[in-house]
Design an enzyme around this catalytic site. Structure first.
Site, PDB file in Angstrom:
ATOM      1  N   THR A  12       0.854  -1.184   0.000  1.00  9.70           N
ATOM      2  CA  THR A  12       0.000   0.000   0.000  1.00  9.70           C
ATOM      3  C   THR A  12       0.892   1.237   0.000  1.00  9.70           C
ATOM      4  O   THR A  12       1.965   1.242   0.596  1.00  9.70           O
ATOM      5  CB  THR A  12      -0.945   0.016   1.215  1.00  9.70           C
ATOM      6  OG1 THR A  12      -0.198   0.113   2.429  1.00  9.70           O
ATOM      7  CG2 THR A  12      -1.812  -1.240   1.246  1.00  9.70           C
ATOM      8  N   GLY A  13       0.441   2.267  -0.696  1.00  7.43           N
ATOM      9  CA  GLY A  13       1.303   3.433  -0.857  1.00  7.43           C
ATOM     10  C   GLY A  13       2.546   3.102  -1.657  1.00  7.43           C
ATOM     11  O   GLY A  13       3.634   3.625  -1.384  1.00  7.43           O
ATOM     12  N   GLY A  14       2.389   2.257  -2.662  1.00  4.85           N
ATOM     13  CA  GLY A  14       3.540   1.802  -3.435  1.00  4.85           C
ATOM     14  C   GLY A  14       3.857   2.658  -4.641  1.00  4.85           C
ATOM     15  O   GLY A  14       4.678   2.259  -5.470  1.00  4.85           O
ATOM     16  N   SER A  16       5.175   5.787  -4.574  1.00  5.15           N
ATOM     17  CA  SER A  16       6.257   6.752  -4.379  1.00  5.15           C
ATOM     18  C   SER A  16       7.053   6.383  -3.134  1.00  5.15           C
ATOM     19  O   SER A  16       6.640   5.526  -2.347  1.00  5.15           O
ATOM     20  CB  SER A  16       5.709   8.188  -4.237  1.00  5.15           C
ATOM     21  OG  SER A  16       4.959   8.317  -3.038  1.00  5.15           O
ATOM     22  N   GLY A  17       8.195   7.042  -2.980  1.00  5.58           N
ATOM     23  CA  GLY A  17       8.968   6.934  -1.745  1.00  5.58           C
ATOM     24  C   GLY A  17       9.386   5.531  -1.374  1.00  5.58           C
ATOM     25  O   GLY A  17       9.832   4.735  -2.218  1.00  5.58           O
ATOM     26  N   ILE A  18       9.236   5.209  -0.100  1.00  7.90           N
ATOM     27  CA  ILE A  18       9.637   3.902   0.422  1.00  7.90           C
ATOM     28  C   ILE A  18       8.844   2.788  -0.252  1.00  7.90           C
ATOM     29  O   ILE A  18       9.381   1.721  -0.576  1.00  7.90           O
ATOM     30  CB  ILE A  18       9.461   3.856   1.948  1.00  7.90           C
ATOM     31  CG1 ILE A  18      10.477   4.794   2.623  1.00  7.90           C
ATOM     32  CG2 ILE A  18       9.622   2.433   2.481  1.00  7.90           C
ATOM     33  CD1 ILE A  18      10.212   5.023   4.099  1.00  7.90           C
ATOM     34  N   GLY A  19       7.561   3.021  -0.482  1.00 11.29           N
ATOM     35  CA  GLY A  19       6.734   1.997  -1.108  1.00 11.29           C
ATOM     36  C   GLY A  19       7.193   1.653  -2.505  1.00 11.29           C
ATOM     37  O   GLY A  19       7.275   0.471  -2.875  1.00 11.29           O
ATOM     38  N   TYR A 150       0.979  12.537  14.494  1.00 10.04           N
ATOM     39  CA  TYR A 150       1.693  11.575  13.649  1.00 10.04           C
ATOM     40  C   TYR A 150       2.365  10.508  14.503  1.00 10.04           C
ATOM     41  O   TYR A 150       2.236   9.301  14.229  1.00 10.04           O
ATOM     42  CB  TYR A 150       2.726  12.312  12.805  1.00 10.04           C
ATOM     43  CG  TYR A 150       3.596  11.395  11.972  1.00 10.04           C
ATOM     44  CD1 TYR A 150       3.091  10.774  10.831  1.00 10.04           C
ATOM     45  CD2 TYR A 150       4.928  11.163  12.309  1.00 10.04           C
ATOM     46  CE1 TYR A 150       3.877   9.942  10.056  1.00 10.04           C
ATOM     47  CE2 TYR A 150       5.722  10.331  11.543  1.00 10.04           C
ATOM     48  CZ  TYR A 150       5.197   9.725  10.421  1.00 10.04           C
ATOM     49  OH  TYR A 150       5.982   8.888   9.665  1.00 10.04           O
TER      50      TYR A 150
END
Length: 256
Positions: A12-14, A16-19, A150
């Site tokens: 999930t959230g793949g 951008s960034g770490i994903g 957060y």
């Protein structure tokens, strides 16, 4: 043989960034990868880069209908999941007095509700022996002004992993946590900072990290791969800090 050959992995959230860095690595290691995100343009760009071993499904993890549709598509196309990286999340800061109910709801809907119901919907599809990795944050080990909501949301998912580890252990499903430190990803800019403010932020926090630099997303992805693969076959319910020493030995090398 590659570490994830024949595995079906959801990130999930793949987009951008770490994903996205993790999706690249998983594909290199032989997995079929499903990535999610809320922005169709970045999803399309990610799939174009990742190639035929990737499928993108536009999903807001804070929406239960979106999650239901996602997992129905996975069930119909693949029938199971071997790896889940619960990665989707947002960072939005605010002081105690400046934080609103709307901010609280937004942060917890994505970071906590999204993680919990991703796991709930994924569980029937998880193969026995599957691996789950939840993305938390090193901020749960240190106080950061303006990051209360957060940090609280990430502490919640760390505890979620402990409980789910116990609940799913009978099926040999391992649930672990990766807690990144300061990492160069788009998440800071999405919090409303200008490019100059982003660079200033990373310049400042680099002085707080014992290794004197932020992480690159690829460094976090390697830790996720370890927890997702058989290399960590006897690791369950644990948290792996990947933060340049910040959460363990403290800012500027001062022991905690």
């Amino acid at each position: 043989m590659s570490k994830l050959t024949g595995k079906i992995a959801l990130i999930t959230g793949g987009n951008s960034g770490i994903g996205l860095a993790t999706a690249r690595l998983f594909v290199q290691e032989g997995a079929q990868v499903i990535i999610t995100g809320r922005d169709q343009a970045t999803l399309d760009a990610a799939v174009a880069e990742l190639g035929p071993a990737a499928l993108a499904v536009r999903t807001d993890v804070g929406s239960l209908p979106d999650l239901a549709a996602l997992f129905e598509q996975i069930r119909a196309r693949f029938g199971r999941l071997d790896v889940v990286f619960v990665n989707a999340g947002i960072f939005k800061g605010g002081s105690l007095q400046d934080s609103t109910e709307e901010l609280y709801d937004e942060v917890f809907d994505i970071n906590v509700k999204g993680a919990f119901f991703t796991m709930q919907k994924a569980e029937p599809l998880l193969a026995d022996g599957a691996a789950v990795v939840i993305n938390a944050s090193t901020v749960i080990h240190a106080g950061m002004p303006g990051a209360s909501l957060y940090a609280a949301s990430k502490a919640a998912v760390r505890q979620l992993a402990r409980n789910l580890s116990n609940e799913l252990a009978a099926r040999n499903i391992r649930v672990n946590v990766v807690s990144p430190g300061y990492t160069r990803t788009p998440i800071v800019g999405r919090a409303g900072a200008s490019p100059e403010q982003v660079e200033g932020f990373f310049g400042h926090v680099s002085g707080e990290v014992p290794l004197r630099r932020p992480a690159q997303p690829e460094e976090i992805a390697k830790a996720v791969l370890f927890l997702a693969s058989d290399d960590s076959s006897y690791v369950v319910g644990e948290e792996l800090l990947v933060d340049g020493g910040y959460g363990s030995i403290g800012a500027a090398g001062v022991a905690r």
